[in-house]
Design an enzyme around this catalytic site. Structure first.
Site, PDB file in Angstrom:
ATOM      1  N   ARG A  24       4.948 -26.391  -9.875  1.00 20.43           N
ATOM      2  CA  ARG A  24       4.936 -25.118 -10.547  1.00 20.43           C
ATOM      3  C   ARG A  24       5.592 -23.991  -9.679  1.00 20.43           C
ATOM      4  O   ARG A  24       5.856 -23.140 -10.449  1.00 20.43           O
ATOM      5  CB  ARG A  24       3.886 -24.774 -11.592  1.00 20.43           C
ATOM      6  CG  ARG A  24       3.861 -25.937 -12.525  1.00 20.43           C
ATOM      7  CD  ARG A  24       2.253 -25.888 -13.137  1.00 20.43           C
ATOM      8  NE  ARG A  24       1.291 -25.645 -12.231  1.00 20.43           N
ATOM      9  CZ  ARG A  24       0.126 -25.403 -12.571  1.00 20.43           C
ATOM     10  NH1 ARG A  24      -0.292 -24.957 -13.462  1.00 20.43           N
ATOM     11  NH2 ARG A  24      -0.883 -25.362 -11.319  1.00 20.43           N
ATOM     12  N   GLU A  29      -4.347 -14.944  -4.439  1.00 15.90           N
ATOM     13  CA  GLU A  29      -5.306 -13.744  -4.697  1.00 15.90           C
ATOM     14  C   GLU A  29      -4.886 -13.005  -3.498  1.00 15.90           C
ATOM     15  O   GLU A  29      -4.952 -13.102  -2.432  1.00 15.90           O
ATOM     16  CB  GLU A  29      -6.656 -14.112  -4.660  1.00 15.90           C
ATOM     17  CG  GLU A  29      -7.486 -13.129  -5.047  1.00 15.90           C
ATOM     18  CD  GLU A  29      -9.272 -13.514  -4.931  1.00 15.90           C
ATOM     19  OE1 GLU A  29      -9.742 -13.658  -3.902  1.00 15.90           O
ATOM     20  OE2 GLU A  29      -9.588 -13.691  -6.364  1.00 15.90           O
ATOM     21  N   GLN A  48      -4.200   3.829  -4.658  1.00 21.16           N
ATOM     22  CA  GLN A  48      -2.895   3.820  -4.948  1.00 21.16           C
ATOM     23  C   GLN A  48      -2.202   2.421  -4.711  1.00 21.16           C
ATOM     24  O   GLN A  48      -2.266   2.269  -3.493  1.00 21.16           O
ATOM     25  CB  GLN A  48      -2.262   5.114  -4.587  1.00 21.16           C
ATOM     26  CG  GLN A  48      -0.889   5.482  -4.670  1.00 21.16           C
ATOM     27  CD  GLN A  48      -0.423   6.756  -4.426  1.00 21.16           C
ATOM     28  OE1 GLN A  48      -1.131   7.950  -4.260  1.00 21.16           O
ATOM     29  NE2 GLN A  48       0.679   6.820  -3.924  1.00 21.16           N
ATOM     30  N   ASP A  49      -1.534   1.982  -5.470  1.00 21.12           N
ATOM     31  CA  ASP A  49      -0.288   1.025  -5.170  1.00 21.12           C
ATOM     32  C   ASP A  49       1.076   1.359  -5.245  1.00 21.12           C
ATOM     33  O   ASP A  49       1.434   2.080  -6.177  1.00 21.12           O
ATOM     34  CB  ASP A  49      -0.565  -0.134  -6.036  1.00 21.12           C
ATOM     35  CG  ASP A  49      -1.773  -0.910  -5.819  1.00 21.12           C
ATOM     36  OD1 ASP A  49      -2.594  -0.899  -4.725  1.00 21.12           O
ATOM     37  OD2 ASP A  49      -1.884  -2.180  -6.184  1.00 21.12           O
ATOM     38  N   ASN A  50       1.806   1.123  -4.300  1.00 16.00           N
ATOM     39  CA  ASN A  50       3.221   1.661  -4.247  1.00 16.00           C
ATOM     40  C   ASN A  50       4.018   0.345  -4.062  1.00 16.00           C
ATOM     41  O   ASN A  50       3.557  -0.655  -3.287  1.00 16.00           O
ATOM     42  CB  ASN A  50       3.552   2.505  -3.115  1.00 16.00           C
ATOM     43  CG  ASN A  50       2.979   3.663  -3.195  1.00 16.00           C
ATOM     44  OD1 ASN A  50       2.297   4.262  -4.325  1.00 16.00           O
ATOM     45  ND2 ASN A  50       2.090   4.091  -1.836  1.00 16.00           N
ATOM     46  N   LYS A  73      -3.652   1.427   5.031  1.00 22.17           N
ATOM     47  CA  LYS A  73      -2.745   0.789   4.109  1.00 22.17           C
ATOM     48  C   LYS A  73      -3.002  -0.629   4.413  1.00 22.17           C
ATOM     49  O   LYS A  73      -3.071  -1.082   5.440  1.00 22.17           O
ATOM     50  CB  LYS A  73      -1.235   1.085   4.383  1.00 22.17           C
ATOM     51  CG  LYS A  73      -0.799   2.658   4.209  1.00 22.17           C
ATOM     52  CD  LYS A  73       0.681   2.987   4.756  1.00 22.17           C
ATOM     53  CE  LYS A  73       0.947   4.456   4.801  1.00 22.17           C
ATOM     54  NZ  LYS A  73       2.340   4.602   5.115  1.00 22.17           N
ATOM     55  N   HIS A 120       3.572   4.279  10.514  1.00 20.57           N
ATOM     56  CA  HIS A 120       4.041   3.022   9.903  1.00 20.57           C
ATOM     57  C   HIS A 120       5.583   2.882   9.549  1.00 20.57           C
ATOM     58  O   HIS A 120       5.951   4.006   8.934  1.00 20.57           O
ATOM     59  CB  HIS A 120       3.238   2.760   8.804  1.00 20.57           C
ATOM     60  CG  HIS A 120       3.694   1.536   7.956  1.00 20.57           C
ATOM     61  ND1 HIS A 120       4.294   1.722   6.549  1.00 20.57           N
ATOM     62  CD2 HIS A 120       3.554   0.387   8.162  1.00 20.57           C
ATOM     63  CE1 HIS A 120       4.541   0.295   6.200  1.00 20.57           C
ATOM     64  NE2 HIS A 120       4.135  -0.349   7.112  1.00 20.57           N
ATOM     65  N   TYR A 133       2.616  -1.528  -0.810  1.00 17.54           N
ATOM     66  CA  TYR A 133       1.621  -0.953  -0.210  1.00 17.54           C
ATOM     67  C   TYR A 133       0.333  -0.659  -0.973  1.00 17.54           C
ATOM     68  O   TYR A 133       0.347  -0.240  -2.059  1.00 17.54           O
ATOM     69  CB  TYR A 133       2.013   0.344   0.160  1.00 17.54           C
ATOM     70  CG  TYR A 133       3.249   0.814   0.507  1.00 17.54           C
ATOM     71  CD1 TYR A 133       3.435   1.272   1.862  1.00 17.54           C
ATOM     72  CD2 TYR A 133       4.582   0.320   0.053  1.00 17.54           C
ATOM     73  CE1 TYR A 133       4.836   1.590   2.399  1.00 17.54           C
ATOM     74  CE2 TYR A 133       5.693   0.804   0.698  1.00 17.54           C
ATOM     75  CZ  TYR A 133       5.914   1.543   1.733  1.00 17.54           C
ATOM     76  OH  TYR A 133       7.189   1.708   2.198  1.00 17.54           O
ATOM     77  N   LYS A 170      15.832  12.116   5.616  1.00 22.92           N
ATOM     78  CA  LYS A 170      14.506  12.756   5.945  1.00 22.92           C
ATOM     79  C   LYS A 170      13.956  12.032   7.171  1.00 22.92           C
ATOM     80  O   LYS A 170      13.606  12.747   8.292  1.00 22.92           O
ATOM     81  CB  LYS A 170      13.452  12.407   4.906  1.00 22.92           C
ATOM     82  CG  LYS A 170      12.127  12.971   5.200  1.00 22.92           C
ATOM     83  CD  LYS A 170      11.267  13.058   4.044  1.00 22.92           C
ATOM     84  CE  LYS A 170      10.714  11.773   3.695  1.00 22.92           C
ATOM     85  NZ  LYS A 170       9.659  11.659   2.880  1.00 22.92           N
ATOM     86  N   ASP A 171      14.365  10.536   7.119  1.00 27.02           N
ATOM     87  CA  ASP A 171      13.929  10.043   8.460  1.00 27.02           C
ATOM     88  C   ASP A 171      14.641  10.127   9.695  1.00 27.02           C
ATOM     89  O   ASP A 171      14.289   9.840  10.700  1.00 27.02           O
ATOM     90  CB  ASP A 171      13.947   8.408   8.034  1.00 27.02           C
ATOM     91  CG  ASP A 171      12.849   7.990   7.212  1.00 27.02           C
ATOM     92  OD1 ASP A 171      11.890   8.693   7.086  1.00 27.02           O
ATOM     93  OD2 ASP A 171      12.549   6.974   6.778  1.00 27.02           O
TER      94      ASP A 171
END
Length: 186
Positions: A24, A29, A48-50, A73, A120, A133, A170-171
């Site tokens: 399947r 987890e 916070q999750d991104n 992170k 990072h 993240y 920006k980078d």
């Protein structure tokens, strides 16, 4: 169930969750606070999750947040394949300026834990990637910092020709490592 692999830079960890598969698909987890603490010795409260979605050739980074808004992170790939990199920016560290690079894919399920005091970034090696993240501090735009992701002195092989690199405006503005003043001290 996870396995924890130490890297050449103390504190940067590779986390390998166990995926249980059958005809399947699979179940995994992706994070369990109790097991993470037991196996790493770290008590981390993620707040916070991104998610980011990017196409092949996108380079994001090298980013960090300045104290007191610094973030640890836990990062991984939901779809695709990226080269993920953490650069030690802690003045006084024996590994200052060195980096850890690991390929994170939807197949290998690996994650990388990046503690505070590291910049990072990642490069997308597949046609598309969805990157996840978990952060232990909230994003604070006034605390943003960065180092040029194209700085050759860091010795990072991004796994793709730089002629294919796609960067944000920006980078492209971040300083080279030699011109960078780190806000982190060991």
């Amino acid at each position: 169930m996870i396995s924890v692999v130490e890297t050449a830079i103390p504190g940067v960890l590779i986390i390998e969750p166990k995926a249980f598969g059958d005809a399947r698909g699979y179940f995994m987890e992706s994070f369990n606070a109790r097991e993470f603490a037991q196996k790493t010795g770290l008590e981390v409260s993620f707040v916070q999750d991104n998610l980011s979605r990017s196409r092949r050739g996108v380079l994001r980074g090298l980013h960090f947040q300045r104290p007191p808004y610094a973030q640890s992170k836990l990062v991984g790939v939901v779809k695709g394949r990226v080269l993920d990199v953490a650069v030690d920016i802690r003045k006084g560290s024996a590994t200052y300026g060195q980096h850890v690079a690991v390929e994170l894919t939807e197949e290998n399920h690996k994650q990388m834990f990046i503690p505070r005091g590291f910049a990072h970034g990642f490069a997308v090696l597949s046609e598309e990637a969805i990157f996840q993240y978990k952060c232990d501090a909230f994003y604070a735009p006034e605390a943003e910092g960065g180092i040029s992701i194209l700085d050759a002195s860091l010795g990072i092989d991004w796994g793709l020709p730089m002629t294919e690199a796609i960067l944000s405006e920006k980078d492209t503005q971040h300083p080279l490592f030699k011109d960078f003043e780190s806000p982190f001290t060991l």
